[in-house]
Design a protein around this motif. Structure first.
Motif, PDB file in Angstrom:
ATOM      1  N   GLY A 165      -4.078  -0.060  -4.578  1.00 13.43           N
ATOM      2  CA  GLY A 165      -4.877  -1.006  -4.024  1.00 13.43           C
ATOM      3  C   GLY A 165      -6.422  -0.510  -3.751  1.00 13.43           C
ATOM      4  N   THR A 166      -7.002  -1.115  -2.833  1.00  9.48           N
ATOM      5  CA  THR A 166      -8.366  -0.796  -2.829  1.00  9.48           C
ATOM      6  C   THR A 166      -8.698   0.041  -1.460  1.00  9.48           C
ATOM      7  N   ILE A 167      -7.723   0.589  -0.893  1.00 13.12           N
ATOM      8  CA  ILE A 167      -7.761   1.295   0.585  1.00 13.12           C
ATOM      9  C   ILE A 167      -8.969   2.021   0.863  1.00 13.12           C
TER      10      ILE A 167
ATOM     11  N   ALA B  59     -13.403   6.062  -6.566  1.00 13.96           N
ATOM     12  CA  ALA B  59     -13.326   5.712  -8.353  1.00 13.96           C
ATOM     13  C   ALA B  59     -11.733   5.805  -8.443  1.00 13.96           C
ATOM     14  N   LYS B  60     -11.151   6.945  -7.999  1.00 16.86           N
ATOM     15  CA  LYS B  60      -9.834   7.297  -8.407  1.00 16.86           C
ATOM     16  C   LYS B  60      -8.828   6.924  -7.209  1.00 16.86           C
ATOM     17  N   ASN B  61      -9.294   6.314  -5.833  1.00 19.60           N
ATOM     18  CA  ASN B  61      -8.565   5.973  -4.816  1.00 19.60           C
ATOM     19  C   ASN B  61      -7.772   7.232  -4.369  1.00 19.60           C
ATOM     20  N   THR B  62      -8.626   8.469  -4.237  1.00 19.22           N
ATOM     21  CA  THR B  62      -7.999   9.706  -4.095  1.00 19.22           C
ATOM     22  C   THR B  62      -8.685  10.301  -2.920  1.00 19.22           C
ATOM     23  N   VAL B  63      -7.992  11.056  -2.046  1.00 20.44           N
ATOM     24  CA  VAL B  63      -8.506  11.768  -0.955  1.00 20.44           C
ATOM     25  C   VAL B  63      -8.028  13.349  -1.101  1.00 20.44           C
ATOM     26  N   TYR B  64      -8.894  14.321  -0.940  1.00 21.25           N
ATOM     27  CA  TYR B  64      -8.641  15.668  -1.131  1.00 21.25           C
ATOM     28  C   TYR B  64      -8.525  16.408   0.211  1.00 21.25           C
ATOM     29  N   LEU B  65      -7.907  17.513   0.181  1.00 16.84           N
ATOM     30  CA  LEU B  65      -8.047  18.406   1.372  1.00 16.84           C
ATOM     31  C   LEU B  65      -7.993  19.846   0.682  1.00 16.84           C
ATOM     32  N   GLN B  66      -8.975  20.199   0.815  1.00 14.40           N
ATOM     33  CA  GLN B  66      -9.240  21.780   0.238  1.00 14.40           C
ATOM     34  C   GLN B  66      -9.058  22.742   1.180  1.00 14.40           C
TER      35      GLN B  66
ATOM     36  N   VAL C 111       1.033  -1.175  -0.020  1.00 13.37           N
ATOM     37  CA  VAL C 111       0.109   0.180  -0.057  1.00 13.37           C
ATOM     38  C   VAL C 111       0.804   1.396   0.098  1.00 13.37           C
ATOM     39  N   GLN C 112       0.561   1.890  -0.863  1.00 11.29           N
ATOM     40  CA  GLN C 112       1.276   3.253  -0.945  1.00 11.29           C
ATOM     41  C   GLN C 112       0.315   4.497  -1.096  1.00 11.29           C
ATOM     42  N   LEU C 113       0.857   5.324  -0.200  1.00 13.54           N
ATOM     43  CA  LEU C 113       0.095   6.748  -0.020  1.00 13.54           C
ATOM     44  C   LEU C 113       0.905   7.910  -0.600  1.00 13.54           C
TER      45      LEU C 113
END
Length: 115
Positions: free
Chosen positions: A26-28, A74-81, A2-4
């Protein structure tokens, strides 16, 4: 494995905005709540925001009303605005699961708020 991987940091003046991204392998993101954390030099790492699998968000009092966490499974992405940035927001920002997993800490992305 797992890579972040965090990205989007930089130098911004007080009152400015930045959007941070956290891309995972992955599917984290389908199976776990996620969090954004930050650490300033000489200080302990602290939780800034967290988001559940279903998208419910919670924030530290210091950033409430200024920061928004979101996720795109769907993109396995988390954002912080981050809006209305203050000098005290200066830190290295990290993403991880919530609760955090020690093996998942990466290099983070530097956010510097200065005039």
């Amino acid at each position: 494995q797992v890579q972040l991987v965090e990205s989007g940091g930089g130098l911004v003046q007080p009152g400015g905005s930045l959007r941070l991204s956290c891309a995972a392998s992955g599917t984290i993101f389908r199976l776990n709540a996620m969090g954004w954390y930050r650490q300033a030099p000489g200080k302990q790492r602290e939780l800034v925001a967290r988001i559940s699998i279903g998208g419910n968000a919670n924030y530290a009092d210091s950033v409430k009303g200024r920061f928004t966490i979101s996720r795109d499974n769907a993109k396995n992405t988390v954002y912080l605005q981050m809006n209305s940035l203050k000098p005290e927001d200066t830190a290295v920002y990290y993403c991880n699961l919530w609760p955090s997993w020690r093996d998942y800490w990466g290099q983070g992305t530097q956010v510097t708020v200065s005039s």
